[in-house]
Design an enzyme around this catalytic site. Structure first.
Site, mmCIF file in Angstrom:
data_model
loop_
_atom_site.group_PDB
_atom_site.id
_atom_site.type_symbol
_atom_site.label_atom_id
_atom_site.label_comp_id
_atom_site.label_asym_id
_atom_site.label_seq_id
_atom_site.Cartn_x
_atom_site.Cartn_y
_atom_site.Cartn_z
ATOM 1 N N HIS A 29 -92.238 43.595 80.218
ATOM 2 C CA HIS A 29 -93.001 44.843 80.131
ATOM 3 C C HIS A 29 -94.475 44.613 79.810
ATOM 4 O O HIS A 29 -95.299 45.487 80.020
ATOM 5 C CB HIS A 29 -92.348 45.837 79.161
ATOM 6 C CG HIS A 29 -92.465 45.450 77.731
ATOM 7 N ND1 HIS A 29 -91.545 44.657 77.097
ATOM 8 C CD2 HIS A 29 -93.398 45.732 76.795
ATOM 9 C CE1 HIS A 29 -91.916 44.475 75.847
ATOM 10 N NE2 HIS A 29 -93.040 45.113 75.631
ATOM 11 N N GLY B 2 -77.253 52.632 80.559
ATOM 12 C CA GLY B 2 -77.616 52.417 79.155
ATOM 13 C C GLY B 2 -78.450 53.572 78.646
ATOM 14 O O GLY B 2 -79.287 53.412 77.762
ATOM 15 N N GLY C 143 -78.832 54.162 74.973
ATOM 16 C CA GLY C 143 -79.337 53.047 74.155
ATOM 17 C C GLY C 143 -80.732 53.324 73.623
ATOM 18 O O GLY C 143 -81.386 54.317 73.969
ATOM 19 N N GLU D 226 -98.281 39.067 64.362
ATOM 20 C CA GLU D 226 -97.795 40.336 63.813
ATOM 21 C C GLU D 226 -97.760 40.244 62.301
ATOM 22 O O GLU D 226 -97.472 39.179 61.747
ATOM 23 C CB GLU D 226 -96.369 40.607 64.307
ATOM 24 C CG GLU D 226 -96.282 40.856 65.788
ATOM 25 C CD GLU D 226 -94.830 40.949 66.261
ATOM 26 O OE1 GLU D 226 -93.995 41.487 65.512
ATOM 27 O OE2 GLU D 226 -94.552 40.466 67.362
ATOM 28 N N HIS E 220 -93.825 36.575 77.728
ATOM 29 C CA HIS E 220 -95.063 37.354 77.556
ATOM 30 C C HIS E 220 -96.319 36.455 77.547
ATOM 31 O O HIS E 220 -97.280 36.706 78.258
ATOM 32 C CB HIS E 220 -95.044 38.147 76.249
ATOM 33 C CG HIS E 220 -93.897 39.117 76.130
ATOM 34 N ND1 HIS E 220 -93.382 39.802 77.199
ATOM 35 C CD2 HIS E 220 -93.191 39.530 75.052
ATOM 36 C CE1 HIS E 220 -92.395 40.585 76.780
ATOM 37 N NE2 HIS E 220 -92.263 40.434 75.481
HETATM 38 N N1 LIG Z 1 -85.254 48.323 72.732
HETATM 39 C C1 LIG Z 1 -86.365 47.738 73.127
HETATM 40 O O1 LIG Z 1 -87.472 48.068 72.711
HETATM 41 C C2 LIG Z 1 -86.299 46.636 74.136
HETATM 42 C C3 LIG Z 1 -87.433 45.901 74.350
HETATM 43 C C4 LIG Z 1 -87.385 44.907 75.290
HETATM 44 C C5 LIG Z 1 -86.224 44.667 75.990
HETATM 45 N N2 LIG Z 1 -85.125 45.374 75.765
HETATM 46 C C6 LIG Z 1 -83.924 45.107 76.562
HETATM 47 O O2 LIG Z 1 -83.483 46.334 77.112
HETATM 48 C C7 LIG Z 1 -82.055 46.367 77.185
HETATM 49 C C8 LIG Z 1 -81.559 47.580 76.443
HETATM 50 O O3 LIG Z 1 -81.966 47.491 75.106
HETATM 51 P P1 LIG Z 1 -81.519 48.562 74.019
HETATM 52 O O4 LIG Z 1 -82.246 48.205 72.792
HETATM 53 O O5 LIG Z 1 -81.629 49.928 74.563
HETATM 54 O O6 LIG Z 1 -79.961 48.176 73.870
HETATM 55 P P2 LIG Z 1 -78.804 49.108 73.261
HETATM 56 O O7 LIG Z 1 -79.360 50.069 72.286
HETATM 57 O O8 LIG Z 1 -77.708 48.177 72.866
HETATM 58 O O9 LIG Z 1 -78.329 49.954 74.521
HETATM 59 C C9 LIG Z 1 -77.587 49.447 75.586
HETATM 60 C C10 LIG Z 1 -76.713 50.586 76.065
HETATM 61 O O10 LIG Z 1 -76.094 50.211 77.279
HETATM 62 C C11 LIG Z 1 -74.808 50.829 77.294
HETATM 63 N N3 LIG Z 1 -73.967 50.236 78.350
HETATM 64 C C12 LIG Z 1 -73.393 49.009 78.414
HETATM 65 N N4 LIG Z 1 -72.698 48.876 79.566
HETATM 66 C C13 LIG Z 1 -72.815 50.047 80.240
HETATM 67 C C14 LIG Z 1 -72.295 50.544 81.465
HETATM 68 N N5 LIG Z 1 -71.494 49.806 82.228
HETATM 69 N N6 LIG Z 1 -72.610 51.800 81.833
HETATM 70 C C15 LIG Z 1 -73.423 52.552 81.065
HETATM 71 N N7 LIG Z 1 -73.934 52.161 79.890
HETATM 72 C C16 LIG Z 1 -73.633 50.914 79.475
HETATM 73 C C17 LIG Z 1 -74.336 50.574 75.881
HETATM 74 O O11 LIG Z 1 -73.228 51.369 75.577
HETATM 75 P P3 LIG Z 1 -72.238 50.909 74.376
HETATM 76 O O12 LIG Z 1 -73.037 51.057 73.131
HETATM 77 O O13 LIG Z 1 -71.104 51.838 74.504
HETATM 78 O O14 LIG Z 1 -71.873 49.484 74.642
HETATM 79 C C18 LIG Z 1 -75.587 50.957 75.089
HETATM 80 O O15 LIG Z 1 -75.647 52.341 74.856
HETATM 81 C C19 LIG Z 1 -81.586 45.031 76.604
HETATM 82 O O16 LIG Z 1 -81.367 44.133 77.668
HETATM 83 C C20 LIG Z 1 -82.772 44.559 75.759
HETATM 84 O O17 LIG Z 1 -82.799 43.137 75.671
HETATM 85 C C21 LIG Z 1 -85.141 46.360 74.853
#
Ligand SMILES: NC(=O)c1ccc[n+]([C@@H]2O[C@H](COP(=O)([O-])OP(=O)(O)OC[C@H]3O[C@@H](n4cnc5c(N)ncnc54)[C@H](OP(=O)(O)O)[C@@H]3O)[C@@H](O)[C@H]2O)c1
Length: 480
Positions: free
Chosen positions: A178, A11, A14, A216, A240
């Protein structure tokens, strides 16, 4: 000292990777925390040449470190970083990935897989890693970090666990919350157990109740779809706030080793008294923000109009009352609350002591862990106002910052990535903690889902809704 290892970041393109993980790894490298030979293999689903990936890393760092960063470290960091495209339409994608990763002259075979992908992808990727024999520990340790949430209820958490436990032992699974990487949370156990003025009072003889709060001023922003399927209870309280409660109320561990800390947290979370039928309306309260005004933002819309769905019953305010069935906490209510669009932002744990002196009337005595913004501890004492009136009392606040100039500032994700590489699970959730958390939260969600009445609305920018006080055990209690 971290053993030489490879961090595989799924990811990588992402949001989380761009904003937190890659800049966090750079910061760790800058402070000399990463082993010399360690490589970071970033895996995404879009093709990129190595050169394009290096440019992407540069733009992530430029965004994060606006004041600039060390060019020498950048060179070293770039040399560690490689990109691999796992193209979704290639049936052999995982085979190609595995054969690249198994090149032991390029990649150390202690492998840490960070799954920064959507929750629906966790189980599938673990299956694919196992199919390619990438979880076999004969060539080096293998660890898998699973982002949150771990399931969306108890049943789905158990299913996910069953699926990954086919390939991994518990000591290979790093389930993230986290908040546990925040230094303010790490401070809770130290403050409790290293200061003899606290521990003797930390029980039902002296403590009236505890409030754990996350408020918040922000609304749900552009995350309406995610938020409407999640709600405040699942988003904040399910992990949390329950983790903050566990650290505040757990028994003293035999040692500060990861297993001893987790054992005590598990015991605590498993001692939460389930809410009985008929008690839900006095143990849990929910509401939604209506239009209003937020300091610094001006007029804002209500949740339902942001969502463009007047029928949603997803809560943006949740408050629950918890009792712990053990001798230390018998009879002490613990209130957990979280809200969006309130008049102020802040996360804290406030411990209210009992009135002990009937001669003085209502005394007000608190110990507060301020988690954010600012890390500090506060003691609130009732004192006499100087002057002729012997009866006039006021509150004196003794506040001490836990940070002084020159203290290092490390993001929670940096600490958790180091823990992953070091094999330290104390700041990760054991499956029994996850199960205990869902076991408490699920019945409330079920009760709320069945009860389709319109939710109480609170004006954006206001304080806690008056009706939330329905969960107070005693009329003398009030929100801090
Ligand atoms: N962002 C935050 O601040 C945050 C905070 C707490 C928790 N989280 C958790 O962290 C995780 C990621 O969050 P995010 O916001 O970064 O999500 P995101 O922006 O949707 O990113 C996920 C990425 O994973 C890629 N992916 C899916 N399957 C894959 C594979 N087999 N090989 C390689 N890459 C793959 C996706 O590609 P495609 O787009 O091509 O599908 C996408 O780029 C989630 O579980 C979320 O609940 C995030």
């Amino acid at each position: 000292m971290i053993e030489n290892s490879t961090l595989v970041l799924f990811g990588a393109k992402g949001n989380l990777s761009r904003v937190k993980l890659i800049p966090g790894l750079f910061h760790l490298d800058e402070s000399g925390q990463l082993p010399e030979g360690m490589k970071i293999l970033s895996v995404g689903r879009q093709s990129s040449t190595q050169g394009e990936w290096e440019n992407e890393i540069k733009s992530m760092l430029d965004k994060k470190f606006k004041k600039g960063y060390c060019k020498e470290t950048f060179k070293k960091f770039i040399a560690r970083n490689l990109y691999h495209a796992n193209l979704p339409d290639d049936p052999d994608a995982f085979k190609k990935f595995a054969s690249r990763l198994k090149e032991s002259n390029k990649f150390a075979q202690n492998l840490a897989f960070f799954l920064s992908v959507r929750p629906t992808d966790f189980a599938l990727i673990v299956d694919q890693l196992a199919d390619e024999n990438l979880l076999d520990q004969s060539s080096g340790w293998k660890r898998v970090l699973i982002e949150k949430p771990f399931g969306t209820n108890l049943e789905s958490a158990i299913q996910l666990q069953q699926s990954i436990a086919k390939h991994l032992n518990e000591d290979q699974i790093y389930r993230i919350d986290h908040y546990l990487g925040k230094s303010a949370l790490q401070n809770i156990l130290v403050t409790r157990f290293a200061n003899s003025i606290l521990e003797p009072l930390w029980n039902n003889e002296h403590i009236d109740h505890i409030q754990i709060t996350n408020h918040e001023m922000l609304g749900v922003g552009d995350r309406t779809t995610f938020y409407d399927a999640t709600g405040a209870l699942r988003d904040m309280i399910q992990s949390h706030l329950l983790q903050m409660m566990a650290l505040t109320t757990m028994e003293k561990p035999e040692s500060f080793s990861p297993n001893h800390i987790r054992d005590e947290k598990i015991k605590l979370l498993e001692s939460i008294r389930p809410i009985k039928d008929g008690e839900f309306s006095s143990h849990a309260f929910r509401a939604q923000y209506a239009a209003g005004e937020i300091h610094g933002e001006g007029k804002v819309n209500g949740y339902l109009s942001e969502l463009e769905n007047e029928d949603s019953i997803t809560e943006t305010y949740a408050a629950v009352k918890i009792f712990i069935d053990n001798p230390r906490w018998k009879g002490v209510p613990i209130y957990l609350r979280t809200a969006k669009r309130l008049h102020e932002s802040g996360t804290n744990i406030s411990v209210k002591f009992k009135n002990t002196c009937s001669l003085i009337g209502d005394s007000n005595n608190w110990f507060i862990f301020n988690i954010q913004p600012g890390e500090s501890s506060t003691i609130v004492l009732t004192t006499k106002t100087p002057g002729l009136d012997d009866q006039e009392l006021r509150l004196t606040k003794l506040e001490g910052s836990n940070r002084i100039d020159g203290d290092e500032s490390i993001d929670a994700y940096e600490i958790l990535m180091l823990d992953l590489l070091n094999g330290n699970q104390s700041r990760f959730l054991h499956i029994d903690e996850v199960k205990a958390q869902w076991s408490f939260v699920d019945p409330i969600i079920n009760y709320w889902t069945q009860n389709k009445e319109k939710l109480h609305q609170y004006i954006s920018g206001s304080a806690d809704p008056e009706s939330s006080k329905v969960i107070f055990e005693d009329p003398s209690q009030f929100w801090r």
